[in-house]
Scaffold this motif. Sequence first.
Motif, PDB file in Angstrom:
ATOM      1  N   ASP A 204       0.816  -1.221   0.000  1.00 47.11           N
ATOM      2  CA  ASP A 204       0.000   0.000   0.000  1.00 47.11           C
ATOM      3  C   ASP A 204       0.844   1.262   0.000  1.00 47.11           C
ATOM      4  N   ASP A 205       2.144   1.094   0.328  1.00 49.58           N
ATOM      5  CA  ASP A 205       3.042   2.258   0.315  1.00 49.58           C
ATOM      6  C   ASP A 205       3.447   2.543  -1.118  1.00 49.58           C
ATOM      7  N   HIS A 206       3.255   3.783  -1.557  1.00 48.95           N
ATOM      8  CA  HIS A 206       3.549   4.091  -2.945  1.00 48.95           C
ATOM      9  C   HIS A 206       3.835   5.581  -3.060  1.00 48.95           C
ATOM     10  N   VAL A 207       4.487   5.893  -4.185  1.00 46.49           N
ATOM     11  CA  VAL A 207       4.745   7.291  -4.511  1.00 46.49           C
ATOM     12  C   VAL A 207       3.702   7.781  -5.509  1.00 46.49           C
ATOM     13  N   PHE A 208       3.430   6.901  -6.501  1.00 46.26           N
ATOM     14  CA  PHE A 208       2.412   7.230  -7.484  1.00 46.26           C
ATOM     15  C   PHE A 208       1.144   6.478  -7.101  1.00 46.26           C
ATOM     16  N   GLY A 209       0.150   7.191  -6.650  1.00 45.37           N
ATOM     17  CA  GLY A 209      -1.056   6.561  -6.156  1.00 45.37           C
ATOM     18  C   GLY A 209      -2.078   6.229  -7.210  1.00 45.37           C
ATOM     19  N   GLN A 210      -1.882   6.657  -8.447  1.00 42.89           N
ATOM     20  CA  GLN A 210      -2.846   6.350  -9.479  1.00 42.89           C
ATOM     21  C   GLN A 210      -2.884   4.838  -9.718  1.00 42.89           C
ATOM     22  N   ARG A 211      -4.100   4.344  -9.959  1.00 43.18           N
ATOM     23  CA  ARG A 211      -4.245   2.903 -10.130  1.00 43.18           C
ATOM     24  C   ARG A 211      -3.597   2.420 -11.422  1.00 43.18           C
ATOM     25  N   TRP A 212      -3.661   3.248 -12.466  1.00 41.03           N
ATOM     26  CA  TRP A 212      -3.092   2.855 -13.743  1.00 41.03           C
ATOM     27  C   TRP A 212      -1.564   2.828 -13.747  1.00 41.03           C
ATOM     28  N   ALA A 213      -0.928   3.475 -12.756  1.00 41.46           N
ATOM     29  CA  ALA A 213       0.539   3.554 -12.734  1.00 41.46           C
ATOM     30  C   ALA A 213       1.186   2.174 -12.623  1.00 41.46           C
ATOM     31  N   THR A 214       0.454   1.234 -12.003  1.00 38.65           N
ATOM     32  CA  THR A 214       1.017  -0.120 -11.868  1.00 38.65           C
ATOM     33  C   THR A 214       1.156  -0.805 -13.219  1.00 38.65           C
ATOM     34  N   LEU A 215       0.347  -0.385 -14.187  1.00 43.75           N
ATOM     35  CA  LEU A 215       0.394  -1.054 -15.491  1.00 43.75           C
ATOM     36  C   LEU A 215       1.637  -0.680 -16.296  1.00 43.75           C
ATOM     37  N   VAL A 216       2.267   0.450 -16.019  1.00 40.16           N
ATOM     38  CA  VAL A 216       3.437   0.876 -16.799  1.00 40.16           C
ATOM     39  C   VAL A 216       4.613  -0.074 -16.592  1.00 40.16           C
ATOM     40  N   PRO A 217       5.077  -0.310 -15.343  1.00 39.04           N
ATOM     41  CA  PRO A 217       6.168  -1.272 -15.184  1.00 39.04           C
ATOM     42  C   PRO A 217       5.763  -2.688 -15.590  1.00 39.04           C
TER      43      PRO A 217
END
Length: 413
Positions: free
Chosen positions: A48-61
């Motif tokens: 749950d700890d993150h810098v970019f909180g947008q849900r779509w940001a996980t799809l980039v990496p």
Amino acid sequence: MTLPRPELPRPSLRRPAFPRPHRVDLLIAVSGLAGGLLLWAFGLYVTDDHVFGQRWATLVPLTVMAATEALRRTAPRFALVVATLAIVGDQLTHGNLATILMFTDVVYAAVVYGTPALARRVPYTTGFITVATTGVLLVWWQNAIALLVGALTGMLSFLPAVTGSIVRNHRNAADAARLRAEQTALLAEMDRAQAVVAERARMARELHDMVANHLSAIAIHSTAALSLDEPATTRQALTVIRENSVAGLTEMRRLIGLLRDSGAETEPAAAPTLAGLDALVAQAGANGGPAGLTVVLDDTREPAGGLPAPVELAAYRIVQESLTNALKHAAPGEVRVTLAQGPGSLSVTVSSLYGERPGPTAPGSGAGLVGMRERVALLDGVFEAGPVPDGESRKRWRVRVELPVDRNDGERA
């Protein structure tokens, strides 16, 4: 009218940036991306700890990591660099388990499919990163969670690298064993081919030495019988022809029997020895009598002196072939066979008058000299053949051979 030649498209000389991905790698990339999308759709994140909180940001990496999976075999170094950046970026988002698992596979593939230098460096680099991460977190956090994070770092980077190194070493060992097996098979095939060539050469020498003498006598006496209209001469020539044809046929049958029974358990055939020189000289004298040849044997060896079987066979065959050549080409006169045994060697000399002779002759092919030279070379001896002065303004053709003799072998023979 000359038609213009159609211009063919020129092949492009530019190489693609990356080779075409392997089908298995594409399947792994698609499967990893599909699994990550499924986890993302259900909201299953790593932290749950993150810098970019947008849900779509996980799809980039996740997408970048899947792309590196497609290049894991064709461009392992590039895939490892991009995958490292993608896993770092994944830690700045909610995180995806599929991204982490694909990263471990890219590390493994970089060691297995990369260059030898890359395969050596990756385990050391990941090991250093694991130790450094654990040490920094221990100093920073000062609790046991740092050890857990360090263990997880080692499992995600160092453990796949070590596994890839083990697999690569096993593959290299298997390739080396396969190469040694192929080289051994190639050497065995070369040895077999050389053995076949050597056996064929030996058979050719034996066949020539056994049959050439009889066939030469048959050729000379048949020519004499056809050219001279004398009943006594014709009868004598026919007698010699019959004797040599029967002897040659017997020798031929013996050789054919040896070839046919080479694989069966048969008793070894008796090889000719120097004890049979008297009969050989007598036969040569009978064959060469009509041509004015007189064959003389001068054996100065000690009666009790034994010789190795290969030396006796070679000496006998050399005398036999020399007498055959004298029957074909020698001028009328004396043909002298001399044998002398010195310390460590056996000397064989056959000399005959050199020049033109009247009457019929038999053509020669030079195979006899080649066979004699081969026999002497196999025993590391000395071979000389050629005309020498006779002292009476005439020349003699002399064949001189020195065959080394081991005294111990001579005593055992």
